[in-house]
Design an enzyme around this catalytic site. Structure first.
Site, PDB file in Angstrom:
ATOM      1  N   LYS A 136      50.425  64.562  46.216  1.00  0.00           N
ATOM      2  CA  LYS A 136      49.047  64.651  46.718  1.00  0.00           C
ATOM      3  C   LYS A 136      48.507  63.259  47.083  1.00  0.00           C
ATOM      4  O   LYS A 136      49.003  62.249  46.591  1.00  0.00           O
ATOM      5  CB  LYS A 136      48.146  65.311  45.668  1.00  0.00           C
ATOM      6  CG  LYS A 136      47.931  64.498  44.413  1.00  0.00           C
ATOM      7  CD  LYS A 136      47.254  65.320  43.322  1.00  0.00           C
ATOM      8  CE  LYS A 136      47.039  64.477  42.078  1.00  0.00           C
ATOM      9  NZ  LYS A 136      46.857  65.263  40.858  1.00  0.00           N
ATOM     10  N   TYR A 146      34.090  33.229  49.803  1.00  0.00           N
ATOM     11  CA  TYR A 146      32.683  33.659  49.689  1.00  0.00           C
ATOM     12  C   TYR A 146      32.075  33.246  48.352  1.00  0.00           C
ATOM     13  O   TYR A 146      32.681  33.445  47.296  1.00  0.00           O
ATOM     14  CB  TYR A 146      32.583  35.180  49.813  1.00  0.00           C
ATOM     15  CG  TYR A 146      32.741  35.694  51.219  1.00  0.00           C
ATOM     16  CD1 TYR A 146      31.787  35.404  52.196  1.00  0.00           C
ATOM     17  CD2 TYR A 146      33.834  36.476  51.576  1.00  0.00           C
ATOM     18  CE1 TYR A 146      31.930  35.878  53.494  1.00  0.00           C
ATOM     19  CE2 TYR A 146      33.979  36.965  52.863  1.00  0.00           C
ATOM     20  CZ  TYR A 146      33.024  36.652  53.813  1.00  0.00           C
ATOM     21  OH  TYR A 146      33.169  37.118  55.090  1.00  0.00           O
TER      22      TYR A 146
HETATM   23  C1  LIG Z   1      47.865  65.145  39.814  1.00  0.00           C
HETATM   24  C2  LIG Z   1      48.330  66.276  39.011  1.00  0.00           C
HETATM   25  C3  LIG Z   1      49.559  66.229  38.316  1.00  0.00           C
HETATM   26  C4  LIG Z   1      50.416  64.992  38.217  1.00  0.00           C
HETATM   27  O1  LIG Z   1      49.910  64.131  37.225  1.00  0.00           O
HETATM   28  P1  LIG Z   1      50.728  62.801  36.838  1.00  0.00           P
HETATM   29  O2  LIG Z   1      49.973  62.259  35.674  1.00  0.00           O
HETATM   30  O3  LIG Z   1      50.654  61.899  38.029  1.00  0.00           O
HETATM   31  O4  LIG Z   1      52.117  63.202  36.533  1.00  0.00           O
HETATM   32  C5  LIG Z   1      49.989  67.384  37.688  1.00  0.00           C
HETATM   33  N1  LIG Z   1      49.242  68.510  37.699  1.00  0.00           N
HETATM   34  C6  LIG Z   1      48.041  68.584  38.319  1.00  0.00           C
HETATM   35  C7  LIG Z   1      47.283  69.843  38.280  1.00  0.00           C
HETATM   36  C8  LIG Z   1      47.545  67.464  38.978  1.00  0.00           C
HETATM   37  O5  LIG Z   1      46.352  67.536  39.586  1.00  0.00           O
END
Ligand SMILES: *Cc1c(COP(=O)(O)O)cnc(C)c1O
Length: 341
Positions: free
Chosen positions: A33, A250
């Site tokens: 994702k 800056y």
């Molecule tokens: C993002 C997510 C994961 C993965 O989590 P990690 O800590 O990166 O392994 C797993 N399950 C869901 C529902 C998520 O939203």
């Protein structure tokens, strides 16, 4: 131009470790994702598909469509109800009774259960109602899953939620007879939950950050030898001599107390790098000091190298900005060129 190198050997080593832990690469749902946590969705998806990963997790249909031909199954976590329609590869997460009612017949779904995080998912005592709806509406139930709220913390919460999920498994096995439903798969572990689990016994694990090379469990747990995959590089724009007393950038927050070289490199907060505003305690991979505030497109560093590795492990940066490694990685602009070596 700044660029990102993705270390193939490290990725393979992480996937070797993780697939061993779950009992086979086919049990891993690789979480891609949000542009694969900043690693680049398509390039990263291709690489793990070549390795043998069969299943992926994304945020929405848009992400899923880009990698559709690479995987057998793609779990979509948060698409809007109105966009959901049956698809041979897509599994849509359903988070509420209302969404169950809205989901078109024959759609393949994964039912999310709220075992204690109270973010989304159906309540434990709604399972009976959900099973009836799945049966009545002709939905194809791929799996039932949950997410832990404190799998990376010491303490009992993780076990409490695990127990709740176990009770769901038992309850479903009764309800499937009542409503004439098939067997289904179960998954609960993200990276930190899997890394602390001995004797993994779900059907799948949903793995993100560990695949990218980070063990986010506290140091009191046994550490897994994971290796960060992503390394960010920047190239030199110009170089100058800084005299004693001169200030850089800056607000002039950095003041030289001895003469040294400073170079300007072509990465800044416009590229998604966190904006550093302090003086002298943040360094690059080779230990060079970052001098003063980060600009939008550039950063001053005490270095004369033509190219410099900004980080190959974001742990230090996460600490500096009081955030988590996920946050440092995911913000890296999709515009930065990414390449596997
Ligand atoms: C993002 C997510 C994961 C993965 O989590 P990690 O800590 O990166 O392994 C797993 N399950 C869901 C529902 C998520 O939203």
């Amino acid at each position: 131009m700044s660029y990102i190198l993705l270390h193939r050997d490290n990725l393979h080593s992480n996937l070797d470790l993780l697939s061993k832990k779950v009992g086979g690469i086919e049990k891993i749902f690789a979480v891609l994702k949000d542009n694969a946590y900043g690693h680049g969705l398509e390039i990263f998806a291709k690489e793990i598909a070549n390795y043998g990963v069969k299943r992926a997790v994304v945020r929405d249909i848009d992400e899923a469509s880009k990698i559709k031909n690479l995987f057998q199954e793609i779990l979509i976590l948060s698409e809007k109800d109105e966009q959901i329609k049956p698809d041979s590869k897509f599994i849509f997460t359903v988070n509420s009774i209302k969404s169950l009612k809205n989901t078109p017949k024959k759609t393949t779904i994964a039912l999310k259960i709220d075992t204690g995080m109270h973010r989304n998912g159906i309540a434990i005592d709604e399972l009976d109602r959900a099973c009836k709806l799945i049966s009545d509406n002709g939905l194809n139930l791929h799996s039932i899953f949950t997410h832990f709220r404190a799998s990376d913390e010491l303490g009992s919460e993780f076990f409490w939620q695990k127990q709740n999920f176990l009770s769901i498994k038992t309850k479903y096995n009764e309800l499937k007879h009542k409503y004439n439903l098939k067997n289904t798969f179960f998954h609960s572990c993200s990276s930190s939950a899997l890394l602390r689990t001995k004797g993994f016994d779900d059907d799948f694990a949903r793995i993100g950050i560990a695949m990218y090379g980070y063990d986010t469990l506290p140091n009191s747990f046994d550490k897994s030898p994971l290796k960060p995959v992503l390394e960010l590089f920047a190239q030199k724009i110009s170089q100058r001599h800084i005299k004693v007393g001169e200030r850089v950038g800056y607000g002039g927050v950095y003041r030289a107390d001895k003469e040294h070289i400073s170079s300007l490199y072509d990465v800044g907060y416009g590229d998604g790098l966190f904006r550093y505003v302090k003086n002298g305690d943040l360094t690059t991979t080779n230990g060079s000091k970052i001098l003063g505030k980060t600009s939008m497109d550039s950063i001053s560093i005490q270095s004369d190298l033509e190219e410099i590795s900004i980080f190959n492990d974001t742990t230090l940066w996460a600490k500096q900005f009081n955030t988590i490694v996920y946050d440092i990685l995911v913000k890296l602009s999709p515009k930065i060129k990414r390449e596997f070596i």
